[in-house]
Write an enzyme that holds these catalytic residues in place. Structure first.
Site, PDB file in Angstrom:
ATOM      1  N   ASP A   1      -8.929   3.474  -2.850  1.00 37.59           N
ATOM      2  CA  ASP A   1      -7.851   3.953  -1.791  1.00 37.59           C
ATOM      3  C   ASP A   1      -7.857   5.530  -2.041  1.00 37.59           C
ATOM      4  O   ASP A   1      -7.552   5.803  -2.630  1.00 37.59           O
ATOM      5  CB  ASP A   1      -7.085   2.925  -1.234  1.00 37.59           C
ATOM      6  CG  ASP A   1      -6.239   3.580  -0.240  1.00 37.59           C
ATOM      7  OD1 ASP A   1      -6.350   3.569   1.094  1.00 37.59           O
ATOM      8  OD2 ASP A   1      -4.887   4.226  -0.261  1.00 37.59           O
TER       9      ASP A   1
ATOM     10  N   ARG B   1       2.194   9.138  -6.421  1.00 38.12           N
ATOM     11  CA  ARG B   1       1.461   9.985  -7.225  1.00 38.12           C
ATOM     12  C   ARG B   1       1.495  10.732  -8.799  1.00 38.12           C
ATOM     13  O   ARG B   1       1.030  11.534  -9.029  1.00 38.12           O
ATOM     14  CB  ARG B   1       2.087  11.661  -5.993  1.00 38.12           C
ATOM     15  CG  ARG B   1       1.865  10.652  -4.901  1.00 38.12           C
ATOM     16  CD  ARG B   1       0.827  11.284  -4.494  1.00 38.12           C
ATOM     17  NE  ARG B   1       0.630  11.125  -2.783  1.00 38.12           N
ATOM     18  CZ  ARG B   1      -0.287  10.546  -2.275  1.00 38.12           C
ATOM     19  NH1 ARG B   1      -1.812  10.333  -2.497  1.00 38.12           N
ATOM     20  NH2 ARG B   1      -0.359  11.543  -0.889  1.00 38.12           N
TER      21      ARG B   1
ATOM     22  N   ASP C   1       0.968   2.770   3.599  1.00 40.02           N
ATOM     23  CA  ASP C   1       0.132   3.921   3.500  1.00 40.02           C
ATOM     24  C   ASP C   1       1.101   4.276   2.661  1.00 40.02           C
ATOM     25  O   ASP C   1       0.262   5.873   3.298  1.00 40.02           O
ATOM     26  CB  ASP C   1      -0.962   4.143   4.076  1.00 40.02           C
ATOM     27  CG  ASP C   1      -1.903   4.734   3.895  1.00 40.02           C
ATOM     28  OD1 ASP C   1      -2.097   4.794   2.689  1.00 40.02           O
ATOM     29  OD2 ASP C   1      -2.710   5.410   4.339  1.00 40.02           O
TER      30      ASP C   1
ATOM     31  N   HIS D   1     -10.623   0.939   1.317  1.00 39.95           N
ATOM     32  CA  HIS D   1     -10.390   1.327   2.434  1.00 39.95           C
ATOM     33  C   HIS D   1     -11.690   1.722   3.281  1.00 39.95           C
ATOM     34  O   HIS D   1     -12.904   2.340   2.667  1.00 39.95           O
ATOM     35  CB  HIS D   1     -10.074   2.747   1.755  1.00 39.95           C
ATOM     36  CG  HIS D   1      -9.647   4.426   2.418  1.00 39.95           C
ATOM     37  ND1 HIS D   1      -9.258   4.531   2.756  1.00 39.95           N
ATOM     38  CD2 HIS D   1     -10.758   4.949   2.566  1.00 39.95           C
ATOM     39  CE1 HIS D   1      -9.638   5.835   3.165  1.00 39.95           C
ATOM     40  NE2 HIS D   1     -10.570   5.750   3.460  1.00 39.95           N
TER      41      HIS D   1
ATOM     42  N   HIS E   1       0.985  -1.295  -0.139  1.00 38.54           N
ATOM     43  CA  HIS E   1       0.146   0.158  -0.069  1.00 38.54           C
ATOM     44  C   HIS E   1       0.634   1.179  -0.219  1.00 38.54           C
ATOM     45  O   HIS E   1       1.258   1.704   1.364  1.00 38.54           O
ATOM     46  CB  HIS E   1      -0.651   0.036   1.607  1.00 38.54           C
ATOM     47  CG  HIS E   1      -1.541   1.005   1.706  1.00 38.54           C
ATOM     48  ND1 HIS E   1      -3.352   1.044   1.943  1.00 38.54           N
ATOM     49  CD2 HIS E   1      -2.055   2.270   0.953  1.00 38.54           C
ATOM     50  CE1 HIS E   1      -3.836   2.167   1.815  1.00 38.54           C
ATOM     51  NE2 HIS E   1      -3.307   2.359   1.427  1.00 38.54           N
TER      52      HIS E   1
ATOM     53  N   PRO F   1      -3.982  14.279   4.817  1.00 37.78           N
ATOM     54  CA  PRO F   1      -4.255  13.092   5.360  1.00 37.78           C
ATOM     55  C   PRO F   1      -2.538  11.802   4.871  1.00 37.78           C
ATOM     56  O   PRO F   1      -2.936  12.506   3.798  1.00 37.78           O
ATOM     57  CB  PRO F   1      -5.272  12.033   5.231  1.00 37.78           C
ATOM     58  CG  PRO F   1      -5.847  13.384   4.152  1.00 37.78           C
ATOM     59  CD  PRO F   1      -5.398  13.925   3.430  1.00 37.78           C
TER      60      PRO F   1
HETATM   61  O1  DOR Z   1      -3.529   9.124   4.840  1.00 28.31           O
HETATM   62  C1  DOR Z   1      -4.134   9.141   4.053  1.00 28.31           C
HETATM   63  N1  DOR Z   1      -3.688   9.329   2.602  1.00 28.31           N
HETATM   64  N2  DOR Z   1      -4.279   7.868   3.401  1.00 28.31           N
HETATM   65  C2  DOR Z   1      -5.319   7.357   2.767  1.00 28.31           C
HETATM   66  O2  DOR Z   1      -5.863   6.443   2.501  1.00 28.31           O
HETATM   67  C3  DOR Z   1      -5.084   8.445   1.131  1.00 28.31           C
HETATM   68  C4  DOR Z   1      -3.910   8.627   1.474  1.00 28.31           C
HETATM   69  C5  DOR Z   1      -3.360  10.413   0.253  1.00 28.31           C
HETATM   70  O3  DOR Z   1      -3.656   9.687  -1.016  1.00 28.31           O
HETATM   71  O4  DOR Z   1      -2.685  11.089  -0.050  1.00 28.31           O
HETATM   72 ZN    ZN Z   2      -6.433   4.645   2.505  1.00 28.26          ZN
END
Ligand code: DOR
Ligand code: ZN
Length: 401
Positions: free
Chosen positions: A148, A61, A279, A175, A57, A293
């Site tokens: 996700d 980008r 992640d 997700h 995971h 996030p």
């Molecule tokens: O903290 C996160 N960032 N959780 C996610 O599910 C997506 C990810 C993001 O793509 O920045």
């Molecule tokens: Zn996620």
């Protein structure tokens, strides 16, 4: 590539011995004492040799958000963190909903040639939450489908996607979030989505993988599902087990309570958690100021987990290797994740007695976003080897031979 690594303490999911390891043509050929070969030799006495890590995971980008990360910087960050394979999420721009976008990523990653990259395809077309016709065109290049970053909120859409995934033996990575509910309560949102997905997975008889499980209740649902024989697996992230909600840091799902963290760690100890995944979610400083996030996690995952799980006495290094290498490899169908004859020569040398201070300004990832900056952690990655070739080394290697 041929390479002989001499004298390391070799650890994987079920091995712990001092041994030499010989890699021929990129594949582990021989493990044992006193191997003599006429090839480059790394003297590794005092270090631990593990199978390299596999991240189910990660967010690199590209295409679309290269200012946060791209396939080159993501690959470099992976290697520095001891990873040689990653599975990328589809929340790029455009969203990865087709084999043509996936092919762009896979070809670019091959051109870069540093790590193995797998690309997930979105469950719903362009994350629209409703169309799933694009799933019909997927072939064996695709192992995982996931929205996700978002959850799939419509029950019928998720069920139909799971039925299609079951036909093609794809993993549905969930997700677990209902964003309408998240506005009120992110915990309830994760819990009901988890329960729903497990119910649907039972009906569809599909391989369901729950991403970044963060609450006690969600893990409890997964445990019950596993006990019933439902094909559900799960991952937790390093940040959800090393931090709780006393740390202010925006991540999705959010950092949870101390009780949740304790339950996740117990789940890891008791064998319910299958995988540790990062992640890895790199963001620019400006995006982070706007509360995007996520944590840039690839370069700190091993040290954070070693420090929290192994050094605090919760699990053995064998179990950590199972969570970071064997299980993700098995789920993804990769010939990696164990130090065994016939497996890919993807290995990592670590010094677990070395404590260091995390310095995010030195990250190879473009994302310097981490709550672990300045944290003192155990276990530094010395050398990452892919198919018998040294791809990263903290210090220059003096080959014997
Ligand atoms: O903290 C996160 N960032 N959780 C996610 O599910 C997506 C990810 C993001 O793509 O920045
Ligand atoms: Zn996620």
């Amino acid at each position: 590539m041929d390479l002989l690594i001499k004298g390391a303490r070799v650890i994987d999911c079920d091995k712990d011995c001092i041994s030499d390891v010989y890699i021929e043509n990129g594949i582990i050929q021989e493990i044992g004492p006193n191997i003599q070969k006429n090839c480059p030799i790394i003297k590794a006495e005092g270090f631990i040799l593990l199978p390299s890590f596999i991240d189910m995971h990660s967010h690199f980008r590209e295409p679309g958000f290269e200012y946060k990360e791209d396939l080159l910087t993501g690959s470099l960050a992976a290697l520095k963190g001891g990873y040689t394979a990653v599975n990328l999420m589809a929340n790029t721009r455009p969203v990865c909903s087709s084999l043509s976008v996936a092919d762009y990523v896979l070809n670019r990653a091959k051109e870069i040639g540093l790590i193995d990259v797998h690309q997930s395809i979105s469950i719903t077309n362009g994350f629209d939450g409703k169309s799933i016709a694009h799933l019909d065109s997927l072939d064996i290049r695709v192992k995982v489908i996931s929205d996700d970053g978002n959850g799939v909120e419509n029950n019928k859409v998720m069920l139909e996607a799971m039925l299609k995934a079951a036909e093609k033996d794809l993993i549905v990575m969930s997700h677990a979030e209902d964003r309408e509910i998240s506005k009120y309560d992110t915990r309830l949102s994760e819990n009901i989505s988890t329960a729903r997905d497990i119910e649907l997975a039972e009906k569809a008889d599909v391989r369901l993988h729950m991403a970044h499980v963060s609450t006690k209740e969600a893990l409890q649902y997964i445990i019950e599902g596993k006990k019933k024989g439902i094909r559900v697996t799960c991952e937790v992230t390093p940040h959800h087990i090393a931090l709780d909600d006393k740390t202010e840091y925006t991540v999705n799902p959010p950092l949870r309570t101390e009780e949740d963290v304790e339950f996740l760690i117990k789940g890891i100890k008791d064998g319910w958690v299958d995988v540790i995944a990062t992640d890895h979610a790199p963001h620019s400083a400006l995006d982070k100021e706007k509360k995007a996030p996520g944590i840039s996690g690839l370069e700190t995952a091993f040290s954070v987990c070693l420090t929290k799980l192994v050094k605090e006495g919760h699990i053995s290094l064998n179990r950590l290797s199972e969570l970071m290498s064997k299980n993700p490899a098995e789920l993804m169908g990769l010939n990696k994740g164990q130090v065994k004859e016939g497996y890919d020569g993807d290995l990592v040398l670590v010094d677990i007695e070395k404590m260091y201070e995390i310095d995010s300004s030195g990250f190879l990832s473009k994302g310097k976003n981490t709550p672990f900056n300045k944290a003192k952690v155990w276990g530094i990655i010395e050398t990452t080897i892919k198919a018998g070739e040294v791809m990263y080394s903290r210090e220059e290697i003096n080959y014997d031979n």
